[in-house]
Design a protein around this motif. Sequence first.
Motif, PDB file in Angstrom:
ATOM      1  N   UNK A  24       0.912  -1.195   0.039  1.00 27.25           N
ATOM      2  CA  UNK A  24       0.166  -0.029   0.118  1.00 27.25           C
ATOM      3  C   UNK A  24       0.880   1.306  -0.174  1.00 27.25           C
ATOM      4  N   UNK A  25       0.373   2.140  -0.475  1.00 26.98           N
ATOM      5  CA  UNK A  25       0.973   3.480  -0.697  1.00 26.98           C
ATOM      6  C   UNK A  25       1.855   3.903  -1.446  1.00 26.98           C
ATOM      7  N   UNK A  26       2.745   4.686  -1.523  1.00 27.44           N
ATOM      8  CA  UNK A  26       3.707   4.928  -2.620  1.00 27.44           C
ATOM      9  C   UNK A  26       4.966   5.378  -1.961  1.00 27.44           C
ATOM     10  N   UNK A  27       5.778   4.840  -1.547  1.00 30.93           N
ATOM     11  CA  UNK A  27       7.144   5.121  -1.005  1.00 30.93           C
ATOM     12  C   UNK A  27       7.049   5.385   0.394  1.00 30.93           C
ATOM     13  N   UNK A  28       6.177   4.590   1.028  1.00 33.32           N
ATOM     14  CA  UNK A  28       5.728   4.791   2.420  1.00 33.32           C
ATOM     15  C   UNK A  28       5.846   3.523   3.216  1.00 33.32           C
ATOM     16  N   UNK A  29       5.129   3.380   4.244  1.00 37.01           N
ATOM     17  CA  UNK A  29       4.985   2.074   5.256  1.00 37.01           C
ATOM     18  C   UNK A  29       3.838   1.516   4.600  1.00 37.01           C
ATOM     19  N   UNK A  30       3.710   0.242   4.807  1.00 35.37           N
ATOM     20  CA  UNK A  30       2.646  -0.649   4.289  1.00 35.37           C
ATOM     21  C   UNK A  30       2.764  -1.986   5.315  1.00 35.37           C
ATOM     22  N   UNK A  31       1.709  -2.339   5.791  1.00 36.03           N
ATOM     23  CA  UNK A  31       1.586  -3.630   6.713  1.00 36.03           C
ATOM     24  C   UNK A  31       1.384  -4.649   5.486  1.00 36.03           C
ATOM     25  N   UNK A  32       0.847  -4.722   4.270  1.00 36.55           N
ATOM     26  CA  UNK A  32       0.738  -5.847   3.566  1.00 36.55           C
ATOM     27  C   UNK A  32       2.016  -5.950   2.688  1.00 36.55           C
ATOM     28  N   UNK A  33       2.237  -7.225   2.214  1.00 35.96           N
ATOM     29  CA  UNK A  33       1.733  -8.532   2.829  1.00 35.96           C
ATOM     30  C   UNK A  33       2.049  -8.894   4.107  1.00 35.96           C
ATOM     31  N   UNK A  40      11.949 -21.571   5.607  1.00 40.12           N
ATOM     32  CA  UNK A  40      12.506 -21.426   7.048  1.00 40.12           C
ATOM     33  C   UNK A  40      11.634 -20.811   8.033  1.00 40.12           C
ATOM     34  N   UNK A  41      10.432 -20.645   7.563  1.00 37.14           N
ATOM     35  CA  UNK A  41       9.282 -20.173   8.548  1.00 37.14           C
ATOM     36  C   UNK A  41       8.476 -19.097   7.924  1.00 37.14           C
ATOM     37  N   UNK A  42       7.445 -18.653   8.376  1.00 40.32           N
ATOM     38  CA  UNK A  42       6.459 -17.617   7.844  1.00 40.32           C
ATOM     39  C   UNK A  42       6.961 -16.103   8.597  1.00 40.32           C
ATOM     40  N   UNK A  43       7.594 -15.083   7.801  1.00 40.92           N
ATOM     41  CA  UNK A  43       7.680 -13.808   8.059  1.00 40.92           C
ATOM     42  C   UNK A  43       6.518 -13.038   8.194  1.00 40.92           C
ATOM     43  N   UNK A  44       6.412 -12.431   9.341  1.00 41.72           N
ATOM     44  CA  UNK A  44       5.157 -11.839   9.506  1.00 41.72           C
ATOM     45  C   UNK A  44       5.358 -10.268  10.208  1.00 41.72           C
ATOM     46  N   UNK A  45       4.682  -9.437   9.950  1.00 42.16           N
ATOM     47  CA  UNK A  45       4.474  -8.201  10.836  1.00 42.16           C
ATOM     48  C   UNK A  45       3.995  -8.397  12.093  1.00 42.16           C
ATOM     49  N   UNK A  46       4.726  -8.066  13.115  1.00 43.36           N
ATOM     50  CA  UNK A  46       3.962  -8.343  14.472  1.00 43.36           C
ATOM     51  C   UNK A  46       2.728  -7.411  14.770  1.00 43.36           C
ATOM     52  N   UNK A  81      12.359  -2.715   2.884  1.00 41.79           N
ATOM     53  CA  UNK A  81      12.589  -3.337   4.287  1.00 41.79           C
ATOM     54  C   UNK A  81      11.461  -3.326   5.188  1.00 41.79           C
ATOM     55  N   UNK A  82      11.827  -4.103   6.235  1.00 38.64           N
ATOM     56  CA  UNK A  82      11.065  -4.105   7.327  1.00 38.64           C
ATOM     57  C   UNK A  82      12.024  -4.166   8.738  1.00 38.64           C
ATOM     58  N   UNK A  83      11.818  -3.223   9.418  1.00 41.83           N
ATOM     59  CA  UNK A  83      12.791  -3.049  10.721  1.00 41.83           C
ATOM     60  C   UNK A  83      12.584  -4.278  11.720  1.00 41.83           C
ATOM     61  N   UNK A  84      11.313  -4.499  11.852  1.00 39.91           N
ATOM     62  CA  UNK A  84      11.485  -5.881  12.756  1.00 39.91           C
ATOM     63  C   UNK A  84      10.048  -6.748  12.319  1.00 39.91           C
ATOM     64  N   UNK A  85       9.900  -7.945  12.451  1.00 42.12           N
ATOM     65  CA  UNK A  85       8.944  -8.965  12.070  1.00 42.12           C
ATOM     66  C   UNK A  85       9.060 -10.275  13.086  1.00 42.12           C
ATOM     67  N   UNK A  86       8.599 -11.122  12.965  1.00 41.78           N
ATOM     68  CA  UNK A  86       8.664 -12.353  13.453  1.00 41.78           C
ATOM     69  C   UNK A  86       8.598 -13.474  12.699  1.00 41.78           C
ATOM     70  N   UNK A  87       9.076 -14.754  12.933  1.00 40.63           N
ATOM     71  CA  UNK A  87       8.905 -15.721  12.314  1.00 40.63           C
ATOM     72  C   UNK A  87       7.755 -16.535  13.056  1.00 40.63           C
ATOM     73  N   UNK A  88       6.800 -17.330  12.518  1.00 35.72           N
ATOM     74  CA  UNK A  88       5.791 -18.235  12.783  1.00 35.72           C
ATOM     75  C   UNK A  88       4.885 -17.585  13.812  1.00 35.72           C
ATOM     76  N   UNK A  89       4.808 -16.560  14.050  1.00 36.03           N
ATOM     77  CA  UNK A  89       3.837 -15.600  14.664  1.00 36.03           C
ATOM     78  C   UNK A  89       4.223 -15.729  16.230  1.00 36.03           C
ATOM     79  N   UNK A  90       5.601 -15.743  16.489  1.00 35.51           N
ATOM     80  CA  UNK A  90       6.056 -15.880  17.850  1.00 35.51           C
ATOM     81  C   UNK A  90       6.569 -14.553  18.358  1.00 35.51           C
ATOM     82  N   UNK A  91       6.802 -14.406  19.700  1.00 34.49           N
ATOM     83  CA  UNK A  91       7.346 -12.929  20.131  1.00 34.49           C
ATOM     84  C   UNK A  91       8.667 -12.686  19.735  1.00 34.49           C
TER      85      UNK A  91
END
Length: 157
Positions: A24-33, A40-46, A81-91
Amino acid sequence: MTGSYPLGMYLFTGNGNTTPVRLAGNGGFSAVPAVIHTSVGDIMVGNGPLPPGYGNSFGNKYTGWYYWLGDSVDGHPLSLGMPEANLNNTSTVIENVDGDFLAAGNLWILPGGGYTTRCLSFLPNPTKSLQLQWLRLDSAADWVPASPGCTENSGTS
């Protein structure tokens, strides 16, 4: 892959899905996908605030993807880039999920003018090691391990 993808940033979600998702957006932040499926696991936004001990220049919450279009001489993106995320919906936080556009073959111009990357890297355990993991989108639209730097000939594409 079929269809037309107008100017913007897209990511493949893996698991054989051949349709990239537009950020989403154009040159900014986006939570999708929200999820990138990898071998090695699912990378997801926390969700919500980062666990204690983590923080970034964007605040203390998971912020999703950020990207820039048109910073280069020919107008292609230079960073994703994404500064922080998690693997497999863990903390457990992973850091610096980045798309690589620099090595030959990693920048992919989609039909219609959109952009994506076929290479991602991330730090799986930044509090213990600064050893990057590399992933490359293969010809089956799966994110699979790649050699450091994710060069053109490190896996199939």
